[in-house]
Structure formats: C-alpha cells, structure tokens
Design a protein around this motif. Structure first.
Motif, mmCIF file in Angstrom:
data_model
loop_
_atom_site.group_PDB
_atom_site.id
_atom_site.type_symbol
_atom_site.label_atom_id
_atom_site.label_comp_id
_atom_site.label_asym_id
_atom_site.label_seq_id
_atom_site.Cartn_x
_atom_site.Cartn_y
_atom_site.Cartn_z
ATOM 1 N N LEU A 95 0.783 -1.236 -0.084
ATOM 2 C CA LEU A 95 0.093 -0.083 0.198
ATOM 3 C C LEU A 95 0.767 1.196 0.123
ATOM 4 O O LEU A 95 0.303 2.404 0.024
ATOM 5 C CB LEU A 95 -0.906 0.137 1.111
ATOM 6 C CG LEU A 95 -1.757 -1.271 1.530
ATOM 7 C CD1 LEU A 95 -2.511 -1.023 2.907
ATOM 8 C CD2 LEU A 95 -2.538 -1.478 0.531
ATOM 9 N N ILE A 96 2.116 1.122 0.158
ATOM 10 C CA ILE A 96 3.034 2.173 0.487
ATOM 11 C C ILE A 96 3.048 3.367 -0.831
ATOM 12 O O ILE A 96 3.559 4.407 -0.670
ATOM 13 C CB ILE A 96 4.523 1.691 0.826
ATOM 14 C CG1 ILE A 96 5.095 2.990 1.661
ATOM 15 C CG2 ILE A 96 5.193 1.303 -0.253
ATOM 16 C CD1 ILE A 96 6.389 2.335 2.187
ATOM 17 N N GLY A 97 2.750 2.748 -2.095
ATOM 18 C CA GLY A 97 2.734 3.498 -3.160
ATOM 19 C C GLY A 97 2.478 4.611 -3.243
ATOM 20 O O GLY A 97 2.794 5.836 -3.726
ATOM 21 N N GLY A 98 0.912 4.575 -2.904
ATOM 22 C CA GLY A 98 0.286 5.983 -2.900
ATOM 23 C C GLY A 98 0.739 6.829 -1.803
ATOM 24 O O GLY A 98 0.583 8.238 -1.989
ATOM 25 N N VAL A 99 1.058 6.246 -0.748
ATOM 26 C CA VAL A 99 1.659 7.179 0.565
ATOM 27 C C VAL A 99 2.734 8.130 0.045
ATOM 28 O O VAL A 99 2.576 9.218 -0.090
ATOM 29 C CB VAL A 99 1.838 6.366 1.394
ATOM 30 C CG1 VAL A 99 2.410 7.484 2.689
ATOM 31 C CG2 VAL A 99 0.479 5.651 2.199
ATOM 32 N N ILE A 100 3.755 7.417 -0.512
ATOM 33 C CA ILE A 100 4.782 8.154 -1.048
ATOM 34 C C ILE A 100 4.658 8.909 -2.262
ATOM 35 O O ILE A 100 5.249 10.180 -2.314
ATOM 36 C CB ILE A 100 6.101 7.064 -1.431
ATOM 37 C CG1 ILE A 100 6.510 6.220 -0.002
ATOM 38 C CG2 ILE A 100 7.176 7.604 -2.156
ATOM 39 C CD1 ILE A 100 7.568 5.161 -0.317
ATOM 40 N N LEU B 276 2.993 12.122 -0.645
ATOM 41 C CA LEU B 276 4.005 12.917 0.020
ATOM 42 C C LEU B 276 4.961 13.650 -0.927
ATOM 43 O O LEU B 276 5.089 14.815 -0.539
ATOM 44 C CB LEU B 276 4.586 11.845 1.076
ATOM 45 C CG LEU B 276 3.600 11.594 2.055
ATOM 46 C CD1 LEU B 276 4.616 10.572 3.012
ATOM 47 C CD2 LEU B 276 3.010 12.455 3.014
ATOM 48 N N VAL B 277 5.317 13.096 -1.854
ATOM 49 C CA VAL B 277 6.344 13.555 -2.724
ATOM 50 C C VAL B 277 5.932 14.771 -3.979
ATOM 51 O O VAL B 277 6.470 15.741 -3.848
ATOM 52 C CB VAL B 277 7.095 12.529 -3.382
ATOM 53 C CG1 VAL B 277 8.113 13.163 -4.300
ATOM 54 C CG2 VAL B 277 8.050 11.641 -2.511
ATOM 55 N N ILE B 278 5.001 14.226 -4.499
ATOM 56 C CA ILE B 278 4.404 15.334 -5.571
ATOM 57 C C ILE B 278 3.414 16.131 -5.337
ATOM 58 O O ILE B 278 3.506 17.302 -5.726
ATOM 59 C CB ILE B 278 4.003 14.182 -6.789
ATOM 60 C CG1 ILE B 278 5.260 13.364 -7.176
ATOM 61 C CG2 ILE B 278 3.455 15.039 -7.944
ATOM 62 C CD1 ILE B 278 4.782 12.034 -8.082
ATOM 63 N N ARG B 279 2.461 15.650 -4.383
ATOM 64 C CA ARG B 279 1.553 16.879 -3.631
ATOM 65 C C ARG B 279 0.574 17.027 -4.853
ATOM 66 O O ARG B 279 0.462 18.308 -4.615
ATOM 67 C CB ARG B 279 2.330 17.620 -2.678
ATOM 68 C CG ARG B 279 3.173 17.006 -1.722
ATOM 69 C CD ARG B 279 3.768 18.224 -0.936
ATOM 70 N NE ARG B 279 4.670 17.532 0.042
ATOM 71 C CZ ARG B 279 5.074 18.095 1.312
ATOM 72 N NH1 ARG B 279 4.996 19.370 1.384
ATOM 73 N NH2 ARG B 279 5.733 17.399 2.174
ATOM 74 N N LEU C 250 -1.410 7.130 -9.159
ATOM 75 C CA LEU C 250 -0.579 7.137 -10.189
ATOM 76 C C LEU C 250 0.635 6.358 -9.717
ATOM 77 O O LEU C 250 0.960 5.359 -10.768
ATOM 78 C CB LEU C 250 -0.072 8.294 -11.017
ATOM 79 C CG LEU C 250 1.017 8.248 -12.159
ATOM 80 C CD1 LEU C 250 0.256 7.423 -13.296
ATOM 81 C CD2 LEU C 250 1.436 9.708 -12.607
ATOM 82 N N VAL C 251 1.156 6.722 -8.869
ATOM 83 C CA VAL C 251 2.332 5.972 -8.292
ATOM 84 C C VAL C 251 2.095 4.546 -7.958
ATOM 85 O O VAL C 251 2.839 3.462 -8.312
ATOM 86 C CB VAL C 251 3.322 6.548 -7.176
ATOM 87 C CG1 VAL C 251 4.101 5.664 -6.610
ATOM 88 C CG2 VAL C 251 3.451 8.044 -7.645
ATOM 89 N N TRP D 261 6.383 7.656 5.015
ATOM 90 C CA TRP D 261 6.747 8.964 5.783
ATOM 91 C C TRP D 261 8.388 9.047 6.093
ATOM 92 O O TRP D 261 9.009 10.112 5.310
ATOM 93 C CB TRP D 261 5.826 9.514 6.919
ATOM 94 C CG TRP D 261 5.976 11.000 7.200
ATOM 95 C CD1 TRP D 261 5.550 12.029 6.835
ATOM 96 C CD2 TRP D 261 6.870 11.432 8.451
ATOM 97 N NE1 TRP D 261 5.910 12.858 7.739
ATOM 98 C CE2 TRP D 261 6.839 12.913 8.694
ATOM 99 C CE3 TRP D 261 7.866 10.667 9.482
ATOM 100 C CZ2 TRP D 261 7.359 13.504 9.678
ATOM 101 C CZ3 TRP D 261 8.141 11.129 10.402
ATOM 102 C CH2 TRP D 261 8.160 12.858 10.439
ATOM 103 N N LEU D 262 8.709 8.030 6.560
ATOM 104 C CA LEU D 262 10.129 7.935 6.957
ATOM 105 C C LEU D 262 11.020 7.911 5.679
ATOM 106 O O LEU D 262 12.150 8.601 5.837
ATOM 107 C CB LEU D 262 10.243 6.996 8.015
ATOM 108 C CG LEU D 262 9.922 6.943 9.378
ATOM 109 C CD1 LEU D 262 10.037 5.724 10.159
ATOM 110 C CD2 LEU D 262 10.660 8.271 9.992
#
Length: 214
Positions: A72-77, A80-83, A90-91, A189-190
C-alpha cells in the motif's frame, strides 16, 4: 486597502491554487521513477510478504492483513512527494503494473488492487485539500489504502471475503488498518524524509521542508 489592490490580491489567490495543482514534467518523471522503484519493492515483497500473510492467517484467520502494508506504500509516497491531485493513485498503479509485468501469482488482479488502493490513499490527501503532508496524514493515507484493499477483496474474485465470516472480515479489516498505518503510512513518511535528506527531492516541497528543518 484600495479596491484595485483587493482585486489584484484576489486574482493572485485564485490563480495560485490551480498553479499549485498543475503537473510539471519533473512531477511526471518522478512519479514514473517512484512507481517503477516501488514496483520492484512490491515484487520482492510478493515472496516475503505472502509468506508472512500465510503464516499469520494460519495462526488467526484474518491476521494476515498485517503483512499487506508494504503493498500500500506507493500511494502514500507518491502523495507525499508530488503533492498533486492524482499522484498517489498514479504511483500506486505504476508500481502495481511493474509488479504484475515482472510476474506474480495474482496476475491482472494486481492492477485492479493498485487502482483501488491508490484511490483510497488519494482520497485522504484530497480530504486535506493536498495541503497537509504530516505524519498523521501519511498514516491516514495508509489507512485509506487499506480500507480500499478490504472493500476490493470483499467482493472480488472467485472466493470473495463477503462469503467468509463476520469475525474473519473484522479481524482482517483491523489488521489491514494497522498495517496500512504503520507499514505504508509511517514507513512511507520516513522513507520520504530519508530521500529528501539526500537532496533528491530538492525540486519538491518535501525536499525544501527537510532543508528548513536542518
């Protein structure tokens, strides 16, 4: 304040939001790079995570959801990065496609899962108007992706979870939420903070925020 000054300020304010949400070429490139990199992570987790899933489910049916968070981490990262609107979706989808194309036992359902999980993460960032990217928001985004996964598996496939007991589905939902919050939200997040510390995100708000903290 003169009326003309107010009109100028107002027009600047209304044009700022669309500009903030407009995708740049660098956003698209980084989304693709993140998606491919995380797709490789997903592919590696297909073995480790699935083994953990099966062992936990054998211990208590539904507890295997604790292993799902990495997927599930793709959506979170991405969020957080592209905003930008659509970044989380997409990620996550690109990562799912990469994992599927390399090869796994789930086939096309990997892509469908990626869409639903990405939407779950995306909705949380949208709820905060793509303006807050704190740890709690990241963890909530992971939870959103987890709920999306739970709903998808409730109805999808030849043996959907809706045919299983209420106890199983309750345990599975709780396990997914915990895993989404920790393995996707906290870890994501980390990971973004660590990436920002290298200078790789200097063209993004995540990188600029990290520099201000140092």
């Amino acid at each position: 304040m003169h009326a003309s000054t107010f009109e100028t300020t107002s027009s600047q304010g209304t044009s700022a939001a669309p500009h903030r949400f407009r995708w740049r070429v660098v956003d698209i490139v980084v989304a693709a790079v993140l998606g491919v990199a995380l797709g490789l992570v997903f592919w590696g987790w297909n073995t480790v995570g699935y083994a953990w899933f099966v062992s936990m489910d054998a211990f208590t049916p539904g507890l295997g959801g604790l292993a799902v968070g990495i997927w599930l981490i793709g959506g979170v990262i991405g969020g957080l990065v592209i905003r930008k609107p659509g970044a989380a979706l997409l990620v996550e989808v690109i990562a799912a496609v990469v994992s599927m194309l390399i090869g796994n036992v789930w086939g096309v359902s990997t892509l469908l899962s990626g869409v639903v999980q990405g939407l779950g993460a995306e909705l949380v960032f949208a709820l905060f108007l793509y303006a807050r990217f704190t740890l709690p928001v990241a963890m909530l985004s992971g939870v959103g992706a987890a709920v999306g996964a739970w709903v998808f598996e409730l109805f999808y496939g030849s043996s959907p979870n809706i045919l299983k007991t209420a106890e199983f589905n309750t345990i599975y939902l709780i396990a997914l939420v915990v895993s989404g919050a920790v393995l996707a939200g906290l870890l994501g997040w980390l990971a973004v903070r660590a990436l920002a510390a290298t200078g790789a995100l200097n063209r993004f708000a995540a990188g600029r925020e990290r520099r201000r903290e140092v």
